[in-house]
Write a protein that holds these residues in place. Structure first.
Motif, PDB file in Angstrom:
ATOM      1  N   ARG A  20       0.694  -1.441   0.018  1.00 11.11           N
ATOM      2  CA  ARG A  20       0.124  -0.040   0.048  1.00 11.11           C
ATOM      3  C   ARG A  20       0.623   1.643  -0.615  1.00 11.11           C
ATOM      4  O   ARG A  20       0.564   2.462  -0.458  1.00 11.11           O
ATOM      5  CB  ARG A  20      -0.250  -0.163   1.293  1.00 11.11           C
ATOM      6  N   ILE A  21       1.884   1.623   0.810  1.00 11.17           N
ATOM      7  CA  ILE A  21       3.057   2.329   0.611  1.00 11.17           C
ATOM      8  C   ILE A  21       3.328   2.809  -0.556  1.00 11.17           C
ATOM      9  O   ILE A  21       3.138   4.185  -1.090  1.00 11.17           O
ATOM     10  CB  ILE A  21       4.579   2.296   1.834  1.00 11.17           C
ATOM     11  N   ARG A  22       3.980   2.157  -1.028  1.00 10.02           N
ATOM     12  CA  ARG A  22       4.089   1.589  -2.474  1.00 10.02           C
ATOM     13  C   ARG A  22       3.352   2.338  -3.353  1.00 10.02           C
ATOM     14  O   ARG A  22       3.183   2.953  -4.203  1.00 10.02           O
ATOM     15  CB  ARG A  22       4.961   0.153  -2.761  1.00 10.02           C
ATOM     16  N   TYR A  64       2.928   6.969  10.870  1.00 11.51           N
ATOM     17  CA  TYR A  64       1.828   8.443  10.767  1.00 11.51           C
ATOM     18  C   TYR A  64       3.176   9.622  10.149  1.00 11.51           C
ATOM     19  O   TYR A  64       1.876  10.008   8.648  1.00 11.51           O
ATOM     20  CB  TYR A  64       2.045   9.454  11.994  1.00 11.51           C
ATOM     21  N   ALA A  65       4.225   9.607   9.926  1.00 11.50           N
ATOM     22  CA  ALA A  65       4.891  10.421   9.081  1.00 11.50           C
ATOM     23  C   ALA A  65       5.017  10.195   7.665  1.00 11.50           C
ATOM     24  O   ALA A  65       4.873  10.416   6.982  1.00 11.50           O
ATOM     25  CB  ALA A  65       6.369  10.045   9.887  1.00 11.50           C
ATOM     26  N   VAL A  72      -2.212  10.037   3.143  1.00  7.40           N
ATOM     27  CA  VAL A  72      -3.211   9.105   3.234  1.00  7.40           C
ATOM     28  C   VAL A  72      -3.757   8.554   5.115  1.00  7.40           C
ATOM     29  O   VAL A  72      -2.867   9.846   5.650  1.00  7.40           O
ATOM     30  CB  VAL A  72      -3.309   8.172   2.487  1.00  7.40           C
ATOM     31  N   THR A  73      -4.596   8.349   5.435  1.00  6.03           N
ATOM     32  CA  THR A  73      -4.503   8.137   7.083  1.00  6.03           C
ATOM     33  C   THR A  73      -3.893   6.449   7.507  1.00  6.03           C
ATOM     34  O   THR A  73      -3.084   5.324   6.236  1.00  6.03           O
ATOM     35  CB  THR A  73      -5.592   7.792   7.225  1.00  6.03           C
ATOM     36  N   MET A  74      -3.101   7.100   8.527  1.00  5.98           N
ATOM     37  CA  MET A  74      -2.696   5.076   8.659  1.00  5.98           C
ATOM     38  C   MET A  74      -3.538   4.160   8.348  1.00  5.98           C
ATOM     39  O   MET A  74      -3.008   2.642   8.266  1.00  5.98           O
ATOM     40  CB  MET A  74      -2.277   5.465  10.479  1.00  5.98           C
ATOM     41  N   SER A  75      -4.205   4.279   8.315  1.00  4.93           N
ATOM     42  CA  SER A  75      -5.768   3.059   8.589  1.00  4.93           C
ATOM     43  C   SER A  75      -5.649   3.095   7.127  1.00  4.93           C
ATOM     44  O   SER A  75      -5.375   1.507   6.632  1.00  4.93           O
ATOM     45  CB  SER A  75      -7.297   3.666   8.842  1.00  4.93           C
ATOM     46  N   ASP A  76      -5.402   3.758   6.291  1.00  7.13           N
ATOM     47  CA  ASP A  76      -5.049   3.514   4.451  1.00  7.13           C
ATOM     48  C   ASP A  76      -4.281   2.515   4.522  1.00  7.13           C
ATOM     49  O   ASP A  76      -3.958   1.635   3.730  1.00  7.13           O
ATOM     50  CB  ASP A  76      -5.126   5.418   3.430  1.00  7.13           C
TER      51      ASP A  76
END
Length: 142
Positions: A20-22, A64-65, A72-76
């Protein structure tokens, strides 16, 4: 763009935190270097997250960072829905006051969470006093 911004195959699937980060990073046109610099998370660690399914999950601070930079949110990033706040019961005295004075529902919900020494206010007058104090204090914030 940097060479590390290309969409080379990742070893993580889109269902993982790294995947998801990617995905979000590429959607925003950011290279690993740019994300690392803006989030203050090392490029090597970001690469590991994105490409190594055995990588340890990021700390809440790192997550968070990264989320903040990606917008986006952390939950995303975690792939989870945010849990809604628990419904708070509205005391009868607050409901009466709210109806008399025409308080917006959002304000009623906010007030319903107020407790003093473990108990909510018990009278309409006490609710009115608290609400007036909160509304009056808005001028301080400006």
């Amino acid at each position: 763009m940097d060479a590390d911004s290309t969409d080379r195959p990742a070893h993580t699937d889109a269902g993982s935190v790294g995947g998801r980060i990617r995905k979000y990073r590429l959607e925003r046109g950011l290279s690993l270097s740019q994300l690392a610099e803006q989030s203050d998370v090392s490029k090597g660690y970001l690469s590991t997250l994105e490409n190594d399914p055995a990588a340890r999950r990021p700390s809440a601070e790192s997550l968070y960072a990264i989320a903040k930079v990606l917008g986006v949110t952390m939950s995303d990033l975690l792939g989870r829905k945010i849990l809604p706040a628990a419904a708070t019961d509205v005391p009868d005295s607050l409901r009466e006051y709210a109806e008399e004075d025409g308080l917006p529902e959002a304000d009623v919900r906010m007030l319903s969470a107020i407790q003093f020494r473990g108990d909510p206010p018990r009278t309409k007058e006490r609710w009115r006093y608290i609400y007036t104090a909160i509304r009056t204090s808005e001028a301080i914030d400006k």
